[in-house]
Design a protein around this motif. Structure first.
Motif, mmCIF file in Angstrom:
data_model
loop_
_atom_site.group_PDB
_atom_site.id
_atom_site.type_symbol
_atom_site.label_atom_id
_atom_site.label_comp_id
_atom_site.label_asym_id
_atom_site.label_seq_id
_atom_site.Cartn_x
_atom_site.Cartn_y
_atom_site.Cartn_z
ATOM 1 N N ARG A 189 120.789 25.441 15.056
ATOM 2 C CA ARG A 189 120.251 25.973 13.812
ATOM 3 C C ARG A 189 121.127 25.551 12.641
ATOM 4 N NH1 ARG A 189 119.902 32.329 13.003
ATOM 5 N NH2 ARG A 189 121.894 31.970 11.963
ATOM 6 N N ILE A 190 120.482 25.031 11.597
ATOM 7 C CA ILE A 190 121.238 24.529 10.445
ATOM 8 C C ILE A 190 120.923 25.292 9.162
ATOM 9 C CG2 ILE A 190 121.572 22.214 11.382
ATOM 10 C CD1 ILE A 190 119.152 21.288 9.795
ATOM 11 N N ALA A 191 119.811 26.013 9.138
ATOM 12 C CA ALA A 191 119.469 26.753 7.920
ATOM 13 C C ALA A 191 118.422 27.810 8.237
ATOM 14 C CB ALA A 191 118.948 25.801 6.838
ATOM 15 N N TYR B 290 113.412 29.223 10.263
ATOM 16 C CA TYR B 290 114.682 28.631 10.661
ATOM 17 C C TYR B 290 114.519 27.121 10.778
ATOM 18 C CZ TYR B 290 115.874 33.413 12.048
ATOM 19 O OH TYR B 290 116.095 34.769 12.062
ATOM 20 N N ALA B 291 115.550 26.385 10.373
ATOM 21 C CA ALA B 291 115.564 24.923 10.512
ATOM 22 C C ALA B 291 116.547 24.540 11.607
ATOM 23 C CB ALA B 291 115.950 24.269 9.196
ATOM 24 N N ALA C 232 109.195 29.623 12.741
ATOM 25 C CA ALA C 232 109.010 30.871 12.010
ATOM 26 C C ALA C 232 109.060 32.058 12.954
ATOM 27 C CB ALA C 232 107.689 30.856 11.257
ATOM 28 N N HIS C 233 109.751 33.108 12.555
ATOM 29 C CA HIS C 233 109.862 34.340 13.331
ATOM 30 C C HIS C 233 109.561 35.533 12.430
ATOM 31 C CE1 HIS C 233 111.905 32.377 16.750
ATOM 32 N NE2 HIS C 233 112.518 31.670 15.851
#
Length: 311
Positions: free
Chosen positions: A266-268, A288-289, A308-309
């Motif tokens: 995860r980066i962003a 999340y990216a 997406a969560h």
């Protein structure tokens, strides 16, 4: 075979604790509906069946047959998809109370039969458990596991090669346990019940039914379980072949998209909305990216992945 069967069948079973890695495993796929655990061609009613992600006992009671829901708990990377199939990506499902519930009904029964329909996502680099069944009444426990492209069944005394599978393709297994010995079927065809190793380590006794990994080293078994059922009676060859054919026909009719399995970091993430700004709603969609570190299955993505969560 792409493996040393002697070493494979000497792998000792031990439950391992799920440890969350620094990077995450992300799976994208379209899965089809679950294959029925039994059909009109089977004369017996399953005593234990998993359908729509729920485990249920159909056992005789004082007033006739009664249905009892079993506790079926996902552990680690495991979930039920919207079609009811059990999806595992290194995690497992634990069905509690199977041995205790089935024991009285199976005690003194002539035979016990287990059926399993599965599809693996990949060939495994190490032995990975798919199904662990505890001892029930007089019936010995056993483990179904995959190594490479091969499926095996291991009991306390032997280890037998069931057959080879292709990633994404369904395989239908039937195990008929009788006092005279076990009869094994792979995709409706009888398997020669011959051990592939004369020196087999005794597996640690299981106390609960386990679907998925949890007994060998990471990354664990990845795939789906479409059907799982147990009968307190032997199924006929015709019934076994009918179930296997139904599983294949159902899979052929399914429209399944290509799967993408990656190891990513995860980066962003999107900005979190305050409770005041969210009101009167109680949940917001957080995005999340992920940067892809390794592609385990499918075509490499051309850009970062966004997931997406609800939060």
């Amino acid at each position: 075979m792409p493996m040393n069967t002697h070493e494979t069948c000497q792998e000792k079973t031990h439950l391992r604790q799920y440890v969350r890695p620094l990077s995450v495993l992300v799976t994208f796929a379209l899965f089809a509906f679950a294959v029925p655990a039994h059909s009109a061609e089977t004369a017996a009613t399953p005593a234990f069946v998993v359908a729509a992600g729920k485990a249920t006992f159909h056992l005789p009671g004082p007033g006739g047959e009664t249905d009892t829901r079993a506790e079926f708990t996902p552990k680690g990377r495991a979930r039920v998809d919207r079609f009811g199939s059990l999806l595992a990506a290194g995690g497992a499902f634990v069905a509690e109370g199977v041995a205790g519930s089935l024991g009285p009904a199976w005690s003194g029964a002539d035979a016990a039969t287990w059926i399993l329909t599965l599809a693996a996502d990949h060939e495994t680099a190490a032995p990975e458990n798919i199904l662990v069944v505890p001892k029930i009444a007089e019936r010995a426990g056993f483990t179904i596991f995959q190594h490479g492209k091969d499926l095996f069944i291991r009991s306390e005394k032997n280890c037998t090669l069931l057959g080879a599978i292709a990633p994404g393709s369904p395989a239908h297994l039937t195990i008929v346990q009788q006092s005279s010995g076990d009869t094994l079927y792979f995709n409706g065809q009888k398997v020669a019940n011959a051990s592939v190793s004369e020196d087999v380590s005794t597996a640690a006794p299981a106390t609960e039914l386990l679907v998925g990994s949890g007994t060998f080293a990471a990354p664990g078994w990845r795939g789906r379980i479409d059907a799982l059922a147990a009968y307190a009676a032997p199924l006929t060859v015709d019934a076994v072949q009918a179930l296997a054919a139904a599983a294949q026909e159902s899979a052929a009719a399914q429209k399944r998209g290509p799967a993408l399995v990656v190891r990513a970091k995860r980066i962003a993430r999107s900005e979190t909305i305050s409770v005041e700004d969210l009101a009167p709603y109680t949940q917001s969609l957080t995005v999340y990216a992920y940067a892809v570190e390794e592609v385990l299955q499918g075509e490499p993505p051309k850009a970062p992945l966004y997931v997406a969560h609800w939060a």
